[in-house]
Scaffold this active site. Structure first.
Site, PDB file in Angstrom:
ATOM      1  N   ARG A  95       0.832  -1.203   0.000  1.00  0.00           N
ATOM      2  CA  ARG A  95       0.000   0.000   0.000  1.00  0.00           C
ATOM      3  C   ARG A  95       0.872   1.260   0.000  1.00  0.00           C
ATOM      4  O   ARG A  95       0.559   2.232  -0.696  1.00  0.00           O
ATOM      5  CB  ARG A  95      -0.928   0.009   1.219  1.00  0.00           C
ATOM      6  CG  ARG A  95      -1.694   1.316   1.359  1.00  0.00           C
ATOM      7  CD  ARG A  95      -2.600   1.337   2.557  1.00  0.00           C
ATOM      8  NE  ARG A  95      -3.276   2.627   2.671  1.00  0.00           N
ATOM      9  CZ  ARG A  95      -4.315   2.860   3.480  1.00  0.00           C
ATOM     10  NH1 ARG A  95      -4.781   1.903   4.248  1.00  0.00           N
ATOM     11  NH2 ARG A  95      -4.873   4.047   3.519  1.00  0.00           N
ATOM     12  N   ASN A 149     -10.749  -3.955  -0.759  1.00  0.00           N
ATOM     13  CA  ASN A 149     -10.786  -2.864  -1.732  1.00  0.00           C
ATOM     14  C   ASN A 149      -9.868  -3.158  -2.923  1.00  0.00           C
ATOM     15  O   ASN A 149      -8.917  -3.919  -2.798  1.00  0.00           O
ATOM     16  CB  ASN A 149     -10.338  -1.562  -1.058  1.00  0.00           C
ATOM     17  CG  ASN A 149     -11.456  -0.906  -0.291  1.00  0.00           C
ATOM     18  OD1 ASN A 149     -12.596  -0.920  -0.727  1.00  0.00           O
ATOM     19  ND2 ASN A 149     -11.138  -0.324   0.858  1.00  0.00           N
ATOM     20  N   CYS A 171     -18.907  -2.313   1.786  1.00  0.00           N
ATOM     21  CA  CYS A 171     -18.079  -1.209   2.251  1.00  0.00           C
ATOM     22  C   CYS A 171     -18.793  -0.571   3.433  1.00  0.00           C
ATOM     23  O   CYS A 171     -20.039  -0.547   3.481  1.00  0.00           O
ATOM     24  CB  CYS A 171     -17.892  -0.184   1.128  1.00  0.00           C
ATOM     25  SG  CYS A 171     -16.931   1.278   1.591  1.00  0.00           S
ATOM     26  N   HIS A 201     -17.085   4.117  -3.494  1.00  0.00           N
ATOM     27  CA  HIS A 201     -16.214   5.291  -3.383  1.00  0.00           C
ATOM     28  C   HIS A 201     -16.472   6.315  -4.493  1.00  0.00           C
ATOM     29  O   HIS A 201     -15.700   7.255  -4.661  1.00  0.00           O
ATOM     30  CB  HIS A 201     -14.738   4.903  -3.352  1.00  0.00           C
ATOM     31  CG  HIS A 201     -14.349   4.173  -2.107  1.00  0.00           C
ATOM     32  ND1 HIS A 201     -13.055   3.795  -1.838  1.00  0.00           N
ATOM     33  CD2 HIS A 201     -15.075   3.754  -1.033  1.00  0.00           C
ATOM     34  CE1 HIS A 201     -13.009   3.162  -0.665  1.00  0.00           C
ATOM     35  NE2 HIS A 201     -14.224   3.129  -0.165  1.00  0.00           N
ATOM     36  N   TYR A 256     -14.962  10.432  -0.982  1.00  0.00           N
ATOM     37  CA  TYR A 256     -13.912  10.022  -1.910  1.00  0.00           C
ATOM     38  C   TYR A 256     -13.954  10.807  -3.213  1.00  0.00           C
ATOM     39  O   TYR A 256     -12.958  10.858  -3.951  1.00  0.00           O
ATOM     40  CB  TYR A 256     -14.013   8.519  -2.199  1.00  0.00           C
ATOM     41  CG  TYR A 256     -13.459   7.665  -1.089  1.00  0.00           C
ATOM     42  CD1 TYR A 256     -12.113   7.316  -1.052  1.00  0.00           C
ATOM     43  CD2 TYR A 256     -14.280   7.205  -0.068  1.00  0.00           C
ATOM     44  CE1 TYR A 256     -11.592   6.538  -0.033  1.00  0.00           C
ATOM     45  CE2 TYR A 256     -13.775   6.428   0.965  1.00  0.00           C
ATOM     46  CZ  TYR A 256     -12.436   6.094   0.977  1.00  0.00           C
ATOM     47  OH  TYR A 256     -11.923   5.330   1.989  1.00  0.00           O
TER      48      TYR A 256
END
Length: 441
Positions: A95, A149, A171, A201, A256
Site C-alpha cells: 500500500r 478494496n 463497504c 467510493h 472520496y
C-alpha cells in the site's frame, strides 16, 4: 436454528476483533457455531495474535463458538456458510508503494483511487477469483462477502471471471453516511431511507426520506452550515464540499469524490504530509497489535477506531444476518446493476440499495442517476471494467488505456511511465503480467 460456519480470509487484519465483536452481539439472531481464521504465511504472527484474542473475547461472552486458525484455505472452506474476504496482497508495505510512487510523479497516491487503487486491484483480483472458484467447488451454497478494496472492481471481477455468482461487495462507507445523516437530523437510523446511487467510493446520496418526507435539501443545508465535511471519513480530507455545488446538484457525494473535484487541494495536502496514510496505518497497526498481545485484553480496544473502519462489523453482520433470516431488510451493497440504475450498463457492478433475502440481494430499481453525477460514474465504470479485464487476463495494453483515461491521470507520458514503474515494483504479486514486466525491466 441452523448453526452457521463463518470463514474469515485475511484474519490477521487488525479489523478482525471488530468483526468478532459483531458476531458476539448478533449471536441471538445469528447462531455462529464455528469461526475459521485463514491467512497466508506472511500473516502468521498477526493471525496467531488475533486467534488468541478471539478466544478470550468468546470466553468472556460465554458463547459456544469454536474457533480455529489455519493456512489451508480449501480445508477451511469445507461446510462454510459465509466467507468474508478482507485480505491485502503484499501487506501494508505494498500500500505504501501505491501511495509513494504516484506521489513522486505528482499524481494522487491513494489506496483505492488512481494508480494506487488500480494496482491494489491488479494484486487482489486473481487471488479473490481463485477463492471464489474454490468456494464454487467446495461450498457452493456459501456466500462470499467481500470487504477487500477496491470493492467495486473486486466484486465485478468475481461476477465476470469466476464460476461463482454468490458474491456481495461490501463497504462501511454507506452505513457510516446513513448514521451521520441520522445524527444531523436528530432521528433514529431506522426512521430513515437513504437512496444511494453510484459505484463504491464514487457514490451519491440522491434522496433522504424520513417519515414520508423528503429531507434531502435540509441535510444539504445543515452540511453547508458547517466548515467541515459532516459525512466525511477518517482517511479522507475533512474539508467541506463547495456549498454552491451541493445546492446545484441536490445530491450528496461520498467524500472520496474529493480526489476528483479537489485534486489540486489533495495533491498539496499529500505533498505537505510527513507520512502517507499507509505509513500512518502501519504505525497504528503496530500499536494495535501490542494491545492485542495483552493476555488481559478480552474485548475490542477503543484504539481500533483510529484505524478508520467504523461500523465495519455492523455492515458485515447486517448482511449476513439478513441473508440467514431472509429478513427483506434494505441495505446498500455492491451488486451487478441489472437495471437498478437505468442509465448505466446492466453488466457493471454498482453500489445501490438492495432488498436482502435468503437468495441474496435484489437491487431496487430507482431510475436514472442524475447528471452531472451520471457522467463521472459512467466514466469510472468504463475504467473499472477495463481494469478488471486487465487484472483477470494480464492484458497490458488494456491496462495502459484504462489508466491514461482515468480522471486522475493528468499526463499520458508520465502516466505510462508510472504504470511501468509500478508494474516492476509489484512484479512479485503480478504473475499474469510477467512477460510485460520482463520487457519493461
Amino acid at each position: 436454528m441452523k448453526k452457521v460456519k463463518l470463514v474469515v480470509i485475511g484474519a490477521g487484519s487488525s479489523y478482525t476483533p471488530e468483526l468478532i465483536e459483531g458476531v458476539i452481539k448478533n449471536y441471538e439472531y445469528l447462531p455462529v457455531s464455528d469461526i475459521t481464521l485463514v491467512d497466508v504465511d506472511m500473516g502468521a504472527e498477526k493471525m496467531a495474535i488475533i486467534f488468541s484474542l478471539t478466544q478470550r473475547m468468546l470466553a468472556k461472552a460465554n458463547l459456544p463458538i469454536q474457533v480455529v486458525q489455519t493456512f489451508d484455505r480449501k480445508q477451511a472452506l469445507q461446510d462454510a456458510d459465509f466467507v468474508i474476504t478482507q485480505l491485502r496482497v503484499g501487506g501494508i508495505d505494498a500500500r505504501i508503494v501505491d501511495e509513494m510512487l504516484p506521489k513522486s510523479y505528482g499524481f494522487i497516491g491513494q489506496e483505492t483511487n488512481g494508480a494506487g487503487g488500480m494496482f491494489k486491484a491488479l494484486r487482489t483480483i486473481p487471488v479473490i477469483i481463485d477463492i471464489a472458484n474454490e468456494m464454487a467447488e467446495i461450498c457452493p451454497d456459501a456466500w462470499l462477502i467481500n470487504f477487500t478494496n477496491p470493492a467495486s472492481m473486486v466484486t465485478e471481477a468475481v461476477l465476470k471471471h469466476s464460476n461463482n455468482r454468490r458474491v456481495i461487495g461490501l463497504c462501511n462507507g454507506p452505513i457510516n453516511m446513513l448514521h451521520k445523516v441520522a445524527s444531523l437530523l436528530d432521528v433514529e437510523v431506522d426512521d430513515l431511507f437513504i437512496e444511494f446511487k453510484g459505484s463504491n467510493h464514487m457514490n451519491f446520496i440522491t434522496k433522504v426520506l424520513c417519515d414520508g418526507r423528503d429531507r434531502t435539501r435540509e441535510v444539504i443545508d445543515i452540511m453547508n452550515a458547517s466548515d467541515v465535511d459532516e459525512l466525511g471519513f477518517k482517511n479522507v480530507n475533512n474539508e467541506q464540499f463547495n456549498k454552491e455545488l451541493l445546492w446545484a446538484t441536490h445530491c450528496i457525494p461520498s467524500s472520496y469524490l474529493k480526489y476528483y473535484i479537489k485534486t489540486n487541494e489533495l495533491l498539496a495536502e499529500q505533498d505537505a504530509a510527513e507520512l502517507t496514510r499507509g505509513q500512518m496505518v502501519k504505525n497504528i497497526e503496530a500499536e494495535l497489535f501490542e494491545k492485542y498481545r495483552d493476555e488481559s485484553l478480552q474485548e475490542k480496544p477503543k484504539e481500533l477506531e483510529a484505524r478508520g473502519g467504523s461500523l465495519y462489523s455492523t455492515a458485515a453482520l447486517n448482511v449476513i444476518r439478513a441473508i440467514y433470516l431472509d429478513d427483506k431488510s434494505i441495505q446498500t451493497v455492491n451488486v451487478m446493476n441489472n437495471g437498478a440504475i437505468t442509465n448505466l450498463p446492466n453488466d457493471v457492478v454498482v453500489e445501490v440499495n438492495c432488498v436482502m433475502t435468503s437468495a441474496g440481494p435484489i437491487p431496487l430499481c430507482t431510475g436514472d442517476i442524475p447528471s452531472p453525477a451520471k457522467g463521472i460514474v459512467a466514466m469510472m465504470k468504463d475504467y473499472e471494467t477495463q481494469v478488471v479485464t486487465a487484472a483477470a487476463t494480464g492484458d497490458y495494453q488494456k491496462l495502459i488505456a484504462a489508466f491514461v483515461f482515468n480522471p486522475l491521470c493528468p499526463s499520458d507520458n508520465n502516466g505510462i511511465k508510472l504504470v511501468k514503474e509500478m508494474l516492476v515494483a509489484n512484479k512479485a504479486y503480478l504473475p499474469l503480467f510477467a512477460s510485460s514486466i520482463e520487457a519493461i525491466d
